[in-house]
Design an enzyme around this catalytic site. Sequence first.
Site, PDB file in Angstrom:
ATOM      1  N   TRP A   1      -4.720  42.919 -13.609  1.00  0.00           N
ATOM      2  CA  TRP A   1      -3.937  41.689 -13.528  1.00  0.00           C
ATOM      3  C   TRP A   1      -4.680  40.748 -12.581  1.00  0.00           C
ATOM      4  O   TRP A   1      -5.000  41.156 -11.445  1.00  0.00           O
ATOM      5  CB  TRP A   1      -2.556  42.050 -12.987  1.00  0.00           C
ATOM      6  CG  TRP A   1      -1.614  40.916 -12.778  1.00  0.00           C
ATOM      7  CD1 TRP A   1      -1.317  39.937 -13.673  1.00  0.00           C
ATOM      8  CD2 TRP A   1      -0.835  40.663 -11.602  1.00  0.00           C
ATOM      9  NE1 TRP A   1      -0.386  39.091 -13.123  1.00  0.00           N
ATOM     10  CE2 TRP A   1      -0.075  39.509 -11.866  1.00  0.00           C
ATOM     11  CE3 TRP A   1      -0.699  41.301 -10.368  1.00  0.00           C
ATOM     12  CZ2 TRP A   1       0.804  38.975 -10.931  1.00  0.00           C
ATOM     13  CZ3 TRP A   1       0.174  40.782  -9.442  1.00  0.00           C
ATOM     14  CH2 TRP A   1       0.921  39.629  -9.728  1.00  0.00           C
TER      15      TRP A   1
ATOM     16  N   ASP B   1       1.382  50.034  -8.384  1.00  0.00           N
ATOM     17  CA  ASP B   1       2.048  48.806  -8.830  1.00  0.00           C
ATOM     18  C   ASP B   1       2.824  49.141 -10.099  1.00  0.00           C
ATOM     19  O   ASP B   1       2.233  49.367 -11.160  1.00  0.00           O
ATOM     20  CB  ASP B   1       0.985  47.725  -9.095  1.00  0.00           C
ATOM     21  CG  ASP B   1       1.611  46.401  -9.514  1.00  0.00           C
ATOM     22  OD1 ASP B   1       2.852  46.307  -9.548  1.00  0.00           O
ATOM     23  OD2 ASP B   1       0.846  45.456  -9.804  1.00  0.00           O
TER      24      ASP B   1
ATOM     25  N   LYS C   1      10.325  42.075 -15.494  1.00  0.00           N
ATOM     26  CA  LYS C   1      10.123  42.369 -16.921  1.00  0.00           C
ATOM     27  C   LYS C   1      11.250  43.262 -17.438  1.00  0.00           C
ATOM     28  O   LYS C   1      11.822  42.981 -18.485  1.00  0.00           O
ATOM     29  CB  LYS C   1       8.791  43.085 -17.168  1.00  0.00           C
ATOM     30  CG  LYS C   1       7.681  42.741 -16.211  1.00  0.00           C
ATOM     31  CD  LYS C   1       7.105  41.382 -16.458  1.00  0.00           C
ATOM     32  CE  LYS C   1       6.145  41.028 -15.321  1.00  0.00           C
ATOM     33  NZ  LYS C   1       5.209  40.002 -15.666  1.00  0.00           N
TER      34      LYS C   1
HETATM   35  N1  PLP Z   1       1.842  43.606 -11.282  1.00  0.00           N
HETATM   36  C1  PLP Z   1       1.385  43.495 -12.527  1.00  0.00           C
HETATM   37  C2  PLP Z   1       0.430  44.523 -13.050  1.00  0.00           C
HETATM   38  C3  PLP Z   1       1.781  42.422 -13.334  1.00  0.00           C
HETATM   39  O1  PLP Z   1       1.320  42.332 -14.583  1.00  0.00           O
HETATM   40  C4  PLP Z   1       2.674  41.473 -12.816  1.00  0.00           C
HETATM   41  C5  PLP Z   1       3.090  40.320 -13.604  1.00  0.00           C
HETATM   42  O2  PLP Z   1       2.547  39.930 -14.593  1.00  0.00           O
HETATM   43  C6  PLP Z   1       3.138  41.644 -11.512  1.00  0.00           C
HETATM   44  C7  PLP Z   1       2.701  42.719 -10.770  1.00  0.00           C
HETATM   45  C8  PLP Z   1       4.074  40.670 -10.856  1.00  0.00           C
HETATM   46  O3  PLP Z   1       5.246  40.450 -11.492  1.00  0.00           O
HETATM   47  P1  PLP Z   1       6.327  39.425 -10.948  1.00  0.00           P
HETATM   48  O4  PLP Z   1       5.802  38.805  -9.691  1.00  0.00           O
HETATM   49  O5  PLP Z   1       6.502  38.424 -12.018  1.00  0.00           O
HETATM   50  O6  PLP Z   1       7.528  40.251 -10.672  1.00  0.00           O
END
Ligand code: PLP
Length: 394
Positions: free
Chosen positions: A126, A206, A241
Amino acid sequence: MLNRLTQQPPDALLALIKLYDADPAPDKIDLGVGVFRTESGATPVFGAIKAAERLLVERQDSKSYLGPEGDMGFVHRLMPYIFGDRHDSPLLGGMQTPGGTGAVRLALALAKRAGVTRVLMGTPSWPNHAQIVADLGLELVAFNHATPDGVADVDALLAALGDAGEGAAVLLHGCCHNPTGVDYTPAEWDRIVAALAAGTVLPIVDLAYQGLGAGMEEDAYGARAVLAAVAEALVAYSCDKNFGLYRDRVGALYWQGEDADSVTRTTSNGYALARAAWSMPPDHGAAAVRLVLEDEALTADWLAELEGMRDRIRSVRQALAAHGTAGSLDLTPYGRQQGMFAMLPLTPAEIAALRADHSIYMAGSGRINIAGLTPGNIDKFTGALAAVTQTVVA
Ligand code: PLP
C-alpha cells in the site's frame, strides 16, 4: 519560508477518479479507487451501521471530549474478532485511531520511540506505508512480496528477517494484501512466525481487510500466530472496509508487551503520540461499530453483510480465473488470491490503451479493484485485456 516548499505530485488515484467521471462512455469501468462495490457499482452504508447510527442519535447525550484513547468500548469489543482466545490477555493493550492509516502511523511512531530505525517491508505495498516510513525518518528495507507466478515470496521475507540485525521492525499485511492479493497460507505464516520468534525484529501486522478474504477467523490467522509466537508486537486495524465506514475514519492500534509494566508504558506512549498528532480520534464511526458489536442481532446482520461482500469478491475472482487467459495474461492466479486487489502485469502503454480505447480505468501500477468488476462488465474487461496485450508493443 513556505516559498521553499517543492511541489508534490497529486494523488494519482484521485486524479484517476476525475478522468473517469469526465468520460462519457456508458460502459466505462472504474477499477481504481479501493472501495467495495456491489454488482450495481454502489458502495452502500451497511444496514447494521445505519441501525446503529439511529441508536446513536437516540442515546448519545453528550459529545464532550473522550481522550486520546477514543472509545474504549469499541476497542474492547473488536478484540475477540482479532485476537480470538487471547483477547482478554493482560499483556494486550489498545486504543482507537483515525482509521487504519492512523493506526499504522502510530504503530511506526511507537516503534521509532522504542528504538526502531529500519522497517522491513515486502513490495509492492500500500503506497502510504512507504510514505509514512519516510515521513517518520525511518529507513525502508524492501524485499519482494510475491514471485512473478503470483505466490508469496516467503524466502525473500525470511532472508530479510535473517539479515535484519537490531533496531528493525517488519510490516506485514494480515490478510488481503494490497495491492497484490497474494496472502500467506497458514503454513507460510507458521514459517514466518518461527523466524520472528527466533529473532529480534518487532512485528507490525496491518489488518485492514479482516473478513474480506477467507472469513473473519481465517483472516486473523496470521495476526494470532504472530502474537502467540513473540513477546512483543503491534497490530494496526481498520474498520473502514469491513464496516464500510471509509470516510468516518475508524481504526485501532493494539500492542502486546512482554509484561504488565511494559504494556502500561507502551499505552502511555501511544496516548502521548496521539495527543501530539490528532489529540483524539473522531467518535461517530467507532461509536456506531461499538453499538453494532454490543447487539447480537446487529452483529449477525453485519457479519451476514460482510459475508455477502466476501462472496461477491470471491465470485469475481472465480470468474476471472475461469477465463483462463486473456491475450498474453494468465488469469488463473487471481482465483486463488484474496481480497479486493490484484496486480496485472501490464505495461504503462497497455494501461493507457485500456483507458483510451476501452474506457477502463486502473492505477498506473496495474493494480485493479476486483470489486469494480461485475457479471455485466467482466467479458468486456477480459476482451479489452486480450486486445491490448496482443496489439500494444511494450
Ligand atoms: N492498510 C492497508 C494495507 C490499506 O490498504 C489501507 C487502506 O487502503 C489502510 C491500511 C488504511 O485504511 P483506512 O485509513 O482507510 O482505515
